[in-house]
Design an enzyme around this catalytic site. Sequence first.
Site, PDB file in Angstrom:
ATOM      1  N   HIS A 130      -6.357  -2.535  -1.330  1.00 55.76           N
ATOM      2  CA  HIS A 130      -5.766  -3.538  -0.435  1.00 55.76           C
ATOM      3  C   HIS A 130      -6.690  -4.733  -0.263  1.00 55.76           C
ATOM      4  O   HIS A 130      -7.799  -4.606   0.243  1.00 55.76           O
ATOM      5  CB  HIS A 130      -5.454  -2.936   0.938  1.00 55.76           C
ATOM      6  CG  HIS A 130      -4.825  -3.936   1.863  1.00 55.76           C
ATOM      7  ND1 HIS A 130      -3.471  -4.181   1.874  1.00 55.76           N
ATOM      8  CD2 HIS A 130      -5.365  -4.798   2.757  1.00 55.76           C
ATOM      9  CE1 HIS A 130      -3.198  -5.133   2.755  1.00 55.76           C
ATOM     10  NE2 HIS A 130      -4.341  -5.525   3.304  1.00 55.76           N
TER      11      HIS A 130
ATOM     12  N   HIS B 266      -0.579  -9.625  -5.101  1.00 59.34           N
ATOM     13  CA  HIS B 266       0.406  -9.229  -6.113  1.00 59.34           C
ATOM     14  C   HIS B 266       0.641 -10.385  -7.067  1.00 59.34           C
ATOM     15  O   HIS B 266       0.504 -11.545  -6.688  1.00 59.34           O
ATOM     16  CB  HIS B 266       1.723  -8.783  -5.466  1.00 59.34           C
ATOM     17  CG  HIS B 266       2.305  -9.787  -4.526  1.00 59.34           C
ATOM     18  ND1 HIS B 266       1.855  -9.926  -3.224  1.00 59.34           N
ATOM     19  CD2 HIS B 266       3.287 -10.707  -4.680  1.00 59.34           C
ATOM     20  CE1 HIS B 266       2.537 -10.879  -2.626  1.00 59.34           C
ATOM     21  NE2 HIS B 266       3.413 -11.385  -3.490  1.00 59.34           N
TER      22      HIS B 266
ATOM     23  N   CYS C  43       0.846  -1.200   0.000  1.00 61.99           N
ATOM     24  CA  CYS C  43       0.000   0.000   0.000  1.00 61.99           C
ATOM     25  C   CYS C  43       0.880   1.249   0.000  1.00 61.99           C
ATOM     26  O   CYS C  43       0.614   2.216  -0.716  1.00 61.99           O
ATOM     27  CB  CYS C  43      -0.908   0.021   1.225  1.00 61.99           C
ATOM     28  SG  CYS C  43      -2.371  -1.026   1.105  1.00 61.99           S
TER      29      CYS C  43
ATOM     30  N   HIS D 258       3.494 -11.943  -9.696  1.00 62.64           N
ATOM     31  CA  HIS D 258       4.884 -11.920 -10.143  1.00 62.64           C
ATOM     32  C   HIS D 258       4.907 -12.129 -11.653  1.00 62.64           C
ATOM     33  O   HIS D 258       4.268 -13.047 -12.167  1.00 62.64           O
ATOM     34  CB  HIS D 258       5.685 -13.067  -9.518  1.00 62.64           C
ATOM     35  CG  HIS D 258       5.777 -13.027  -8.022  1.00 62.64           C
ATOM     36  ND1 HIS D 258       6.919 -12.617  -7.360  1.00 62.64           N
ATOM     37  CD2 HIS D 258       4.881 -13.354  -7.054  1.00 62.64           C
ATOM     38  CE1 HIS D 258       6.719 -12.710  -6.040  1.00 62.64           C
ATOM     39  NE2 HIS D 258       5.509 -13.155  -5.839  1.00 62.64           N
TER      40      HIS D 258
ATOM     41  N   ASN E 144       1.091 -15.997  -5.480  1.00 60.58           N
ATOM     42  CA  ASN E 144       1.133 -16.877  -4.317  1.00 60.58           C
ATOM     43  C   ASN E 144      -0.010 -16.512  -3.380  1.00 60.58           C
ATOM     44  O   ASN E 144      -0.192 -15.342  -3.041  1.00 60.58           O
ATOM     45  CB  ASN E 144       2.479 -16.756  -3.607  1.00 60.58           C
ATOM     46  CG  ASN E 144       3.600 -17.333  -4.436  1.00 60.58           C
ATOM     47  OD1 ASN E 144       3.442 -18.381  -5.060  1.00 60.58           O
ATOM     48  ND2 ASN E 144       4.735 -16.649  -4.474  1.00 60.58           N
TER      49      ASN E 144
HETATM   50  P1  AMP Z   1       5.403 -13.445  -2.136  1.00 57.87           P
HETATM   51  O1  AMP Z   1       6.405 -14.321  -1.462  1.00 57.87           O
HETATM   52  O2  AMP Z   1       4.694 -14.106  -3.280  1.00 57.87           O
HETATM   53  O3  AMP Z   1       4.451 -12.818  -1.129  1.00 57.87           O
HETATM   54  O4  AMP Z   1       6.227 -12.291  -2.816  1.00 57.87           O
HETATM   55  C1  AMP Z   1       6.589 -11.117  -2.168  1.00 57.87           C
HETATM   56  C2  AMP Z   1       7.672 -10.489  -3.000  1.00 57.87           C
HETATM   57  O5  AMP Z   1       7.776  -9.128  -2.635  1.00 57.87           O
HETATM   58  C3  AMP Z   1       9.047 -11.118  -2.839  1.00 57.87           C
HETATM   59  O6  AMP Z   1       9.509 -11.577  -4.110  1.00 57.87           O
HETATM   60  C4  AMP Z   1       9.903  -9.965  -2.288  1.00 57.87           C
HETATM   61  O7  AMP Z   1      11.209  -9.988  -2.791  1.00 57.87           O
HETATM   62  C5  AMP Z   1       9.119  -8.762  -2.753  1.00 57.87           C
HETATM   63  N1  AMP Z   1       9.282  -7.545  -1.977  1.00 57.87           N
HETATM   64  C6  AMP Z   1       9.146  -7.404  -0.634  1.00 57.87           C
HETATM   65  N2  AMP Z   1       9.317  -6.127  -0.274  1.00 57.87           N
HETATM   66  C7  AMP Z   1       9.560  -5.429  -1.414  1.00 57.87           C
HETATM   67  C8  AMP Z   1       9.818  -4.054  -1.713  1.00 57.87           C
HETATM   68  N3  AMP Z   1       9.860  -3.109  -0.756  1.00 57.87           N
HETATM   69  N4  AMP Z   1      10.025  -3.705  -3.010  1.00 57.87           N
HETATM   70  C9  AMP Z   1      10.000  -4.635  -3.981  1.00 57.87           C
HETATM   71  N5  AMP Z   1       9.741  -5.945  -3.767  1.00 57.87           N
HETATM   72  C10 AMP Z   1       9.537  -6.339  -2.498  1.00 57.87           C
END
Ligand code: AMP
Length: 115
Positions: free
Chosen positions: A47, A101, A8, A103, A88
Amino acid sequence: MAEDCIFCKIANHQIPSDFVYEDDLVVAFRDLSPVAPTHILIVPKEHKLNLSEYGKEDEQLLGHILTTTAHIARELGLEESGYRVITNTGPDAGQSVMHTHFHLLGGRKLNFDKQ
Ligand code: AMP
């Protein structure tokens, strides 16, 4: 916006990030710990915890997220080589950030563990 939600805060530009795309509904930025040469996170501004909180009323937003992801992949030159889109959802999937989110991964051959 949820308090203490890092995505957020990124979506609201309260925390700097390496943005590659933004519109009224979503932002997209580079993952802090990339697992592929191209690793982008596509994040709806609203959110919600994860995909399990979406219903019929969200079909337009979910469609927008996917077409936007395809647009970003095209812009980043991944269309021909290919790419993967992952969201995920919950503990067994290893979700670590509790804001929906997607990927976008590409730029190398991606293995796929179906177990
Ligand atoms: P997940 O494990 O699917 O929840 O993915 C979360 C992702 O967010 C991971 O790949 C982290 O590397 C990424 N992540 C966490 N904090 C940040 C941030 N401040 N900026 C960019 N990516 C982030």
